[in-house]
Design an enzyme around this catalytic site. Structure first.
Site, PDB file in Angstrom:
ATOM      1  N   ASP A  23       3.299   9.593  -0.758  1.00 44.77           N
ATOM      2  CA  ASP A  23       2.196   8.777  -0.260  1.00 44.77           C
ATOM      3  C   ASP A  23       1.889   7.707  -1.292  1.00 44.77           C
ATOM      4  O   ASP A  23       1.884   7.996  -2.501  1.00 44.77           O
ATOM      5  CB  ASP A  23       0.953   9.647  -0.029  1.00 44.77           C
ATOM      6  CG  ASP A  23       0.222   9.303   1.257  1.00 44.77           C
ATOM      7  OD1 ASP A  23       0.485   8.216   1.814  1.00 44.77           O
ATOM      8  OD2 ASP A  23      -0.602  10.113   1.712  1.00 44.77           O
TER       9      ASP A  23
ATOM     10  N   HIS B 238       0.808  -1.209   0.000  1.00 46.14           N
ATOM     11  CA  HIS B 238       0.000   0.000   0.000  1.00 46.14           C
ATOM     12  C   HIS B 238       0.846   1.266   0.000  1.00 46.14           C
ATOM     13  O   HIS B 238       0.360   2.336  -0.386  1.00 46.14           O
ATOM     14  CB  HIS B 238      -0.938  -0.003   1.211  1.00 46.14           C
ATOM     15  CG  HIS B 238      -1.961  -1.096   1.156  1.00 46.14           C
ATOM     16  ND1 HIS B 238      -3.248  -0.882   0.708  1.00 46.14           N
ATOM     17  CD2 HIS B 238      -1.887  -2.417   1.459  1.00 46.14           C
ATOM     18  CE1 HIS B 238      -3.923  -2.022   0.757  1.00 46.14           C
ATOM     19  NE2 HIS B 238      -3.119  -2.967   1.206  1.00 46.14           N
TER      20      HIS B 238
END
Length: 471
Positions: free
Chosen positions: A371, A162
């Site tokens: 991110d 992720h």
């Protein structure tokens, strides 16, 4: 024990730290978090979830949530310190996020990380039925795919990262790079948020392991084919749209606006309290806009929600101290009686309150330094039913690849960030509507179920696993 055809393995179980008096469990939801995203596809899907229950000590006995069985794992204080706070979040996390802070290499942490990964792998191997599927999540458990393969060669194994996967020159710094790489490549399919990550792992597999790469998405190692690819994660768009449409949520949004003094413009940021989120850069930019008189407290207000995170890790405690000091300085220099420049909230919010906040914000500011995806940006777009509002989004968030109609910005460039904030605040409403409509249209076709189906269909080309997901 009962076995499942689908087993999900992650560091945390998606539940509250405590069980209600009636014995029921509830989903633990956080802004943009893994549990919140997977909730949408697993709450009515027969499966087993293996993970840590959230408290140090023996594994608690937990009831199921609907058709989802809980398989809790216990962690001692020493394991939590070495595996989670240590190797996962003080070694891998900073290195995978462009070494925004220098990673710490501690040999003792590695041994704990390996031992905990082995326990998770054994639990997953016991929980999956013959010929079933195990889906391992994220950097905490990078060794688990290969460990499961050694225990259960009969099952399909997926791994999804992720967070960003670093370029080879950064990954090469890891003292245990071979073990970590082989661990991930124990999977049949290694999924990432962005295509560049798949290229990075292919380069490393060739350089470090002598693997062959065919096409853009297949690595051949020790006679076994491992597929890789980008599968950008998403949100439960329908859930956020339904929340935003609720009368009580709309009324709460109006009340929030009133509580803020009915300013002409509300800027909102919702982040975990983490150094990768760019909170300090954002505060600097906003402070300078106030200092230069380009933004006035009487007609503009910023709301910064910071959800506490990893509070026992020194770097996170230091970050909180710095941010709180900067917010105090900005409010002291630029605020007025009853009119703070920044409303700073260090607390989690429930889903309805978040939806109300999203509807209150004229400008959503999502500016991480790096991110993997950032689902908060997608939640904001989904909540804007009237196609109003502006999204200021970091180029270094995975969401920037999809939400191209946002006001994209390099958060390291404070002057550029200031100008982008002003552009978003002063944009023509027709331009904002065009941008938001395009982003909302994309999200409808690329929600969390579409993400899971795309990944699981690539993992199991028969379509059997994906067919088990709720519609």
């Amino acid at each position: 024990m009962r076995q499942s055809s689908l087993v999900v393995v992650s560091n945390r179980l998606p539940i509250d730290d405590s069980v209600a008096p009636d014995g029921a469990c509830e989903w633990r939801r956080s802004p943009g978090g893994l549990a919140g995203a997977l909730h949408a596809i697993l709450d009515r899907t027969p499966a087993t979830w293996v993970g840590w229950g959230g408290k140090v000590g023996d594994a608690p006995a937990l009831p199921d949530i609907g058709s989802l069985r809980m398989r809790p794992m216990g962690l001692t204080s020493e394991e939590h310190s070495g595996y989670y706070e240590g190797f996962a979040n003080s070694t891998l996390w900073p290195l995978y996020h462009d070494a925004v802070l220098p990673p710490v290499f501690d040999r003792g942490w590695w041994e704990t990380y390996r031992a905990v990964n082995q326990r998770f792998a054994r639990a997953a191997a016991e929980a999956v039925e013959p010929g079933g599927t195990v889906w391992v999540q994220d950097y905490h458990l990078q060794l688990v795919p290969q460990m499961i393969r050694e225990l259960r060669p009969d099952v399909l194994i997926g791994f999804f990262l992720h967070v960003p996967f670093p370029p080879p020159e950064l990954f090469m710094q890891l003292p245990r790079r071979l073990d970590l790489l082989r661990g991930m490549l124990g999977a049949d399919l290694v999924g990432f948020q962005r295509p560049q990550a798949a290229h990075n792992i292919a380069q490393l597999a060739v350089k470090l392991l002598g693997a062959r790469v065919t096409g853009d998405d297949q690595i051949t190692l020790d006679g076994r084919a491992i597929r890789t690819g980008a599968f950008p994660m998403s949100i439960d768009v329908a859930e956020m749209q339904a929340l935003a449409a609720r009368r009580d949520v709309r009324e709460r949004a109006a009340q929030l606006r009133s509580d803020l003094g009915r300013p002409r413009r509300v800027l909102l940021s919702v982040d975990r309290l983490d150094y990768i989120k760019g909170i300090e850069h954002r505060l600097t930019a906003y402070s300078e806009l106030l200092r230069d008189g380009r933004v006035k407290v009487r007609d503009t207000v910023m709301v910064q929600v910071a959800v506490p995170s990893r509070e026992r890790v020194d770097s996170y405690r230091a970050l909180r101290h710095r941010i709180e000091g900067e917010v105090g300085r900005i409010n002291g220099e630029h605020g007025r009686v009853g009119e703070p420049a920044i409303h700073y909230l260090i607390q989690p919010f429930d889903r309805a309150e978040l939806a109300a906040l999203y509807q209150t914000a004229d400008v959503m500011v999502v500016t991480p330094l790096r991110d993997g995806m950032n689902l908060v940006a997608k939640e904001y777009v989904a909540a804007r039913a009237d196609a109003s509002g502006a999204l200021v989004l970091s180029e270094f968030a995975g969401a920037a690849d999809e939400l191209e109609d946002a006001f994209l910005v390099n958060p390291h460039d404070v002057d550029g960030l200031k100008e982008t904030l002003l552009r978003a605040m002063e944009a023509d409403p027709a331009d904002l509507e065009r941008r938001m409509t395009a982003m909302r249209s994309h999200l409808v076709g690329h929600d969390i179920v579409a993400w899971a189906r795309a990944y699981l269909t690539t993992l199991d080309r028969t379509g059997r696993v994906a067919a088990g997901l709720r519609k």
